[in-house]
Design an enzyme around this catalytic site. Structure first.
Site, PDB file in Angstrom:
ATOM      1  N   GLY A   1      85.287  -7.932   9.852  1.00  0.00           N
ATOM      2  CA  GLY A   1      85.052  -9.256   9.286  1.00  0.00           C
ATOM      3  C   GLY A   1      86.306 -10.113   9.178  1.00  0.00           C
ATOM      4  O   GLY A   1      86.300 -11.165   8.546  1.00  0.00           O
TER       5      GLY A   1
ATOM      6  N   ASN B   1      74.788  -4.650  12.741  1.00  0.00           N
ATOM      7  CA  ASN B   1      74.727  -4.415  11.294  1.00  0.00           C
ATOM      8  C   ASN B   1      74.649  -5.773  10.592  1.00  0.00           C
ATOM      9  O   ASN B   1      75.637  -6.491  10.525  1.00  0.00           O
ATOM     10  CB  ASN B   1      75.984  -3.643  10.868  1.00  0.00           C
ATOM     11  CG  ASN B   1      76.079  -3.449   9.367  1.00  0.00           C
ATOM     12  OD1 ASN B   1      75.116  -3.718   8.636  1.00  0.00           O
ATOM     13  ND2 ASN B   1      77.223  -2.980   8.898  1.00  0.00           N
TER      14      ASN B   1
ATOM     15  N   SER C   1      85.143  -6.811  14.248  1.00  0.00           N
ATOM     16  CA  SER C   1      85.343  -8.093  14.924  1.00  0.00           C
ATOM     17  C   SER C   1      85.081  -8.042  16.427  1.00  0.00           C
ATOM     18  O   SER C   1      85.798  -8.655  17.219  1.00  0.00           O
ATOM     19  CB  SER C   1      86.748  -8.632  14.637  1.00  0.00           C
ATOM     20  OG  SER C   1      86.906  -8.885  13.246  1.00  0.00           O
TER      21      SER C   1
ATOM     22  N   HIS D   1      79.462   3.412   5.934  1.00  0.00           N
ATOM     23  CA  HIS D   1      80.140   2.165   6.306  1.00  0.00           C
ATOM     24  C   HIS D   1      81.270   1.902   5.313  1.00  0.00           C
ATOM     25  O   HIS D   1      81.151   2.221   4.127  1.00  0.00           O
ATOM     26  CB  HIS D   1      79.138   1.006   6.312  1.00  0.00           C
ATOM     27  CG  HIS D   1      79.737  -0.232   6.888  1.00  0.00           C
ATOM     28  ND1 HIS D   1      80.516  -1.078   6.133  1.00  0.00           N
ATOM     29  CD2 HIS D   1      79.715  -0.743   8.142  1.00  0.00           C
ATOM     30  CE1 HIS D   1      80.947  -2.063   6.912  1.00  0.00           C
ATOM     31  NE2 HIS D   1      80.475  -1.890   8.135  1.00  0.00           N
TER      32      HIS D   1
ATOM     33  N   GLU E   1      82.173  -0.590   3.762  1.00  0.00           N
ATOM     34  CA  GLU E   1      81.782  -1.351   2.555  1.00  0.00           C
ATOM     35  C   GLU E   1      81.083  -0.442   1.547  1.00  0.00           C
ATOM     36  O   GLU E   1      81.228  -0.623   0.334  1.00  0.00           O
ATOM     37  CB  GLU E   1      80.915  -2.552   2.960  1.00  0.00           C
ATOM     38  CG  GLU E   1      81.761  -3.625   3.638  1.00  0.00           C
ATOM     39  CD  GLU E   1      81.069  -4.396   4.748  1.00  0.00           C
ATOM     40  OE1 GLU E   1      79.817  -4.389   4.798  1.00  0.00           O
ATOM     41  OE2 GLU E   1      81.789  -4.985   5.577  1.00  0.00           O
TER      42      GLU E   1
ATOM     43  N   LYS F   1      74.162  -6.352   7.499  1.00  0.00           N
ATOM     44  CA  LYS F   1      74.666  -6.297   6.119  1.00  0.00           C
ATOM     45  C   LYS F   1      73.677  -7.016   5.181  1.00  0.00           C
ATOM     46  O   LYS F   1      72.492  -7.036   5.474  1.00  0.00           O
ATOM     47  CB  LYS F   1      76.079  -6.878   6.059  1.00  0.00           C
ATOM     48  CG  LYS F   1      76.988  -6.273   7.139  1.00  0.00           C
ATOM     49  CD  LYS F   1      78.438  -6.583   6.977  1.00  0.00           C
ATOM     50  CE  LYS F   1      79.205  -5.913   8.105  1.00  0.00           C
ATOM     51  NZ  LYS F   1      80.649  -6.013   7.964  1.00  0.00           N
TER      52      LYS F   1
ATOM     53  N   GLU G   1      85.560   2.291  12.847  1.00  0.00           N
ATOM     54  CA  GLU G   1      85.710   0.902  12.425  1.00  0.00           C
ATOM     55  C   GLU G   1      86.944   0.768  11.546  1.00  0.00           C
ATOM     56  O   GLU G   1      86.867   1.039  10.329  1.00  0.00           O
ATOM     57  CB  GLU G   1      84.486   0.465  11.629  1.00  0.00           C
ATOM     58  CG  GLU G   1      83.179   0.624  12.363  1.00  0.00           C
ATOM     59  CD  GLU G   1      82.127  -0.291  11.782  1.00  0.00           C
ATOM     60  OE1 GLU G   1      81.785  -1.273  12.436  1.00  0.00           O
ATOM     61  OE2 GLU G   1      81.672  -0.041  10.652  1.00  0.00           O
TER      62      GLU G   1
END
Ligand code: PGA
Length: 254
Positions: A173, A9, A213, A97, A99, A11, A167
């Protein structure tokens, strides 16, 4: 046997120069046995066609959008529809996702709509779920993950085209990976829920990816958890080490 899936991904990262280099030096060098592994990378919508045009002819890497409209074609400024992606020859999209959930209002209801319309239009989806730190700390991990999974399950007409990505938001991240045991524990419970609420057949065949991560250092140990069927990789998918993460499929003991 479930085929391993490694997702990258990207992003909102990467400009023309970076993408040209990354395709040449990393993505086009990936070699894997497609009976055992698939690789799906997600550049921005703007760069989907560029990435495809930069792929070597023999590349087996597939390309996914990072998002899709919950709506059909029409007056929805700024959106790209599932039908348009499919029509353009792209077969995958990420959905839900964290985000998107955090910054763009992708609630369980929206995630359900996006899943439904994607499947109806022939796309395969990687649908993401995961708890936030405060939810984990107040023992709500499974409650949150299962309600997110339920919204996806209720919208799913064809499980063959659905991949789930677990996730944990606190691991995305941050450099904090879930331990092998923490990840396996959730994956096992998600599969158990699928077996009870959908069917044993679906539970046995659906891929559940881990994301948060993942690096070349932890990929081998994570992939060997019985219910981990691959990864959704963010930061490390933009680096040369993505090749080592893809290679982790070879180390899965079946
Ligand atoms: P990360 O991101 O690997 O950078 O933690 C994972 C993701 O957001 O899918």
């Amino acid at each position: 046997m479930r085929r391993i899936l490694i997702g990258g991904n990207w992003k909102s990262n990467g400009d023309l120069n970076f993408i040209k280099n990354h395709m040449k030096s990393v993505i086009n060098t990936l070699k894997f046995d497609t009976n055992k592994c698939e690789v799906v990378i997600s550049p921005t919508t703007l760069h989907l066609e560029l990435v495809r045009s930069l792929q070597d002819k023999e590349s087996q890497v597939q390309i996914s959008s990072q998002n899709v409209s919950a709506f059909p074609e029409g007056a929805y400024t700024g959106e790209v529809t599932a039908r348009q992606l499919k029509d353009y020859g792209f077969n995958w999209t990420l959905i839900g996702h964290s985000e998107r959930r955090q910054y763009f209002g992708d609630t369980n209801e929206v995630v359900g709509k996006k899943t439904k319309i994607s499947l109806e239009n022939g796309l395969s989806v990687i649908a993401c779920i995961g708890e936030r730190l405060e939810e984990r700390e107040s023992n709500k991990t499974m409650e949150v993950c299962l309600s997110q999974l339920e919204a996806i399950a209720n919208a799913t007409s064809d499980w063959k085209r659905v991949v789930i990505a677990y996730e944990p938001v606190w691991a995305i991240g941050t450099g904090k990976t879930a331990s092998n045991e923490q990840a396996q524990e959730v994956h096992g419970q998600l599969r158990h829920w699928l077996s009870k609420s959908v069917s044993k057949e679906v539970a046995d065949s659906v891929r559940i990816l881990y994301g948060g991560s993942v690096t070349e250092q932890n990929a081998n140990a994570l992939i060997n958890q019985p219910d981990i069927d691959g990864f959704l990789v963010g930061g490390a998918s933009l680096k040369a080490g993505f090749k080592t993460i893809v290679d982790a499929y070879k180390n899965k003991k079946l």
